[in-house]
Each structure stands twice: as C-alpha cells, then as structure tokens.
Design an enzyme around this catalytic site. Structure first.
Site, mmCIF file in Angstrom:
data_model
loop_
_atom_site.group_PDB
_atom_site.id
_atom_site.type_symbol
_atom_site.label_atom_id
_atom_site.label_comp_id
_atom_site.label_asym_id
_atom_site.label_seq_id
_atom_site.Cartn_x
_atom_site.Cartn_y
_atom_site.Cartn_z
ATOM 1 N N LYS A 143 0.813 -1.221 0.000
ATOM 2 C CA LYS A 143 0.000 0.000 0.000
ATOM 3 C C LYS A 143 0.852 1.280 0.000
ATOM 4 C CE LYS A 143 -3.903 -2.274 2.260
ATOM 5 N NZ LYS A 143 -5.003 -2.093 3.242
ATOM 6 N N TYR B 136 -12.454 -1.705 -3.796
ATOM 7 C CA TYR B 136 -12.944 -1.920 -2.430
ATOM 8 C C TYR B 136 -14.465 -1.765 -2.325
ATOM 9 C CZ TYR B 136 -8.280 -2.194 -0.300
ATOM 10 O OH TYR B 136 -7.015 -2.589 0.085
ATOM 11 N N PHE C 275 -15.458 3.618 7.129
ATOM 12 C CA PHE C 275 -14.093 3.972 6.740
ATOM 13 C C PHE C 275 -13.882 3.968 5.222
ATOM 14 C CE2 PHE C 275 -14.140 -0.592 7.803
ATOM 15 C CZ PHE C 275 -13.687 -1.160 6.610
ATOM 16 N N ARG D 128 2.757 -6.912 8.798
ATOM 17 C CA ARG D 128 2.091 -5.729 9.371
ATOM 18 C C ARG D 128 2.696 -5.335 10.718
ATOM 19 N NH1 ARG D 128 -3.827 -7.639 7.388
ATOM 20 N NH2 ARG D 128 -4.008 -6.355 5.510
ATOM 21 N N ASN E 255 -2.036 0.070 6.689
ATOM 22 C CA ASN E 255 -1.560 -1.223 7.209
ATOM 23 C C ASN E 255 -0.652 -1.981 6.229
ATOM 24 O OD1 ASN E 255 -3.553 -2.063 5.484
ATOM 25 N ND2 ASN E 255 -4.624 -3.372 6.934
ATOM 26 N N HIS F 155 -2.203 -5.488 1.511
ATOM 27 C CA HIS F 155 -3.506 -6.123 1.372
ATOM 28 C C HIS F 155 -3.268 -7.588 1.024
ATOM 29 C CE1 HIS F 155 -7.552 -6.981 -0.105
ATOM 30 N NE2 HIS F 155 -6.971 -7.566 -1.137
ATOM 31 N N GLU G 259 -9.495 -10.137 -7.771
ATOM 32 C CA GLU G 259 -8.553 -9.032 -7.527
ATOM 33 C C GLU G 259 -7.356 -9.109 -8.473
ATOM 34 O OE1 GLU G 259 -9.877 -8.642 -2.836
ATOM 35 O OE2 GLU G 259 -7.861 -9.351 -3.309
HETATM 36 P P1 CMP Z 1 -7.424 -4.604 3.492
HETATM 37 O O1 CMP Z 1 -6.984 -5.981 3.817
HETATM 38 O O2 CMP Z 1 -6.781 -3.920 2.359
HETATM 39 O O3 CMP Z 1 -9.017 -4.608 3.233
HETATM 40 C C1 CMP Z 1 -9.859 -3.546 3.608
HETATM 41 C C2 CMP Z 1 -9.138 -2.445 4.300
HETATM 42 O O4 CMP Z 1 -9.953 -1.523 4.990
HETATM 43 C C3 CMP Z 1 -8.269 -3.030 5.381
HETATM 44 O O5 CMP Z 1 -7.173 -3.712 4.791
HETATM 45 C C4 CMP Z 1 -7.906 -1.807 6.197
HETATM 46 O O6 CMP Z 1 -6.756 -1.136 5.716
HETATM 47 C C5 CMP Z 1 -9.121 -0.930 5.984
HETATM 48 N N1 CMP Z 1 -9.843 -0.823 7.235
HETATM 49 C C6 CMP Z 1 -10.471 -1.800 7.892
HETATM 50 N N2 CMP Z 1 -11.031 -1.317 9.030
HETATM 51 C C7 CMP Z 1 -10.723 0.001 9.072
HETATM 52 C C8 CMP Z 1 -10.990 1.036 9.992
HETATM 53 N N3 CMP Z 1 -11.700 0.802 11.104
HETATM 54 N N4 CMP Z 1 -10.532 2.254 9.724
HETATM 55 C C9 CMP Z 1 -9.820 2.491 8.573
HETATM 56 N N5 CMP Z 1 -9.524 1.543 7.657
HETATM 57 C C10 CMP Z 1 -9.967 0.313 7.916
#
Ligand code: CMP
Length: 138
Positions: free
Chosen positions: A10, A50, A58, A103, A113, A116, A127
């Site tokens: 990311k 997404y 979020f 992570r 984070n 993905h 994807e």
């Molecule tokens: P990812 O695995 O890319 O899939 C969905 C993403 O949404 C997840 O990683 C997080 O980065 C993001 N995400 C999930 N929960 C939250 C949250 N509470 N606040 C902000 N981002 C979130």
C-alpha cells in the site's frame, strides 16, 4: 484450497521505501511471483476495488488513502496461498498482529496497514484480474 493469492503493497509502505523488504519477506516465505506491477489507483479505481466495503464508515478514508500514492500489485503462488499469506501479513490492525508478521514490522495503523491480502480463493481471482491480463502472468 487454491494456490494463488493477490497482494498490494500500500501507499504507506511504498512511501516509506519498504517495498523491497516486504517483497523479500514474501519470497522468503515461499511465494512465487506470478505477476507484479507498480501503479497508482485513481479514486474511482480504488473505490471499485474496495466496493464490498462501500457501506462501511471507513470507505471514504480507505479510497482516499489507497489512491494517494503508488502501490505494488502482485499475484503470488504457493500451496494454500490465501491462508498462508494472511498468516504472513498478520492481523488487519497492526496493534493485534503477531511478531514477525509483515504488518507488525511495517504497518502504521489499521488504515495504513502496509499490505492487502485476498480473503478467499474467489476474491484472489477477482482481484488479480482487476490488475493483470493473461499476458502479464507467468
Ligand atoms: P485490506 O486488507 O486492504 O481490506 C480492507 C481495508 O480496509 C483493510 O485492509 C484496512 O486497511 C481498511 N480498514 C479496515 N477497518 C478500518 C478502519 N476501522 N478504519 C480504517 N480503515 C480500515
């Protein structure tokens, strides 16, 4: 049990120049790179990727962040790829991620984070197809 998953490094991790270290952890863990590219998502494309999270509070923040800078997208191959990759990256929230996971080492927060990972074989296929044509997979 499928043998492919999809990942994105990311914008936070690319911006921090962690992409080499993260790719090394992925390869050391036994994943083979089937396809890889560095690109930047538009807000529209990030929203499409997404879309399953559209109703989440979020979603706006996620789309803004994921389109804020370059990402590295890749299709990875290994037995039990989806599950093993999710173990390698650790919990969505790095505060809950186990020691030694990507992570835990490189993520800043639940939103920023670092990586993905697909959550199912079906989503891994969807994807991967979002980013790569058949001519780009080896
Ligand atoms: P990812 O695995 O890319 O899939 C969905 C993403 O949404 C997840 O990683 C997080 O980065 C993001 N995400 C999930 N929960 C939250 C949250 N509470 N606040 C902000 N981002 C979130």
């Amino acid at each position: 049990m499928g043998n492919r998953t999809f990942t994105m490094i990311k914008p936070d991790a690319v911006g921090n120049r962690f992409e080499g270290a993260i790719l090394n952890m992925i390869c050391e863990a036994g994943f083979r790179i089937v396809a890889i590219k560095k690109t930047q998502l538009s807000a529209a494309k990030a929203g499409e990727f997404y879309a399953v999270h559209k109703e989440r509070p979020f979603y706006g923040e996620l789309v803004e962040f994921m389109s804020s800078g370059p990402i590295v997208a890749a299709i990875l191959e290994k037995d039990n790829a989806v599950e093993d990759f999710r173990k390698l990256i650790g919990a969505t929230n790095p505060a809950n991620a186990e020691e030694g996971t990507i992570r835990k080492k490189y993520a800043e927060s639940i939103g920023r984070n670092a990586v993905h990972g697909s959550d199912s074989d079906e989503n891994a296929q969807i994807e991967g197809d979002f980013f790569f044509s058949g001519l780009e997979k080896f």
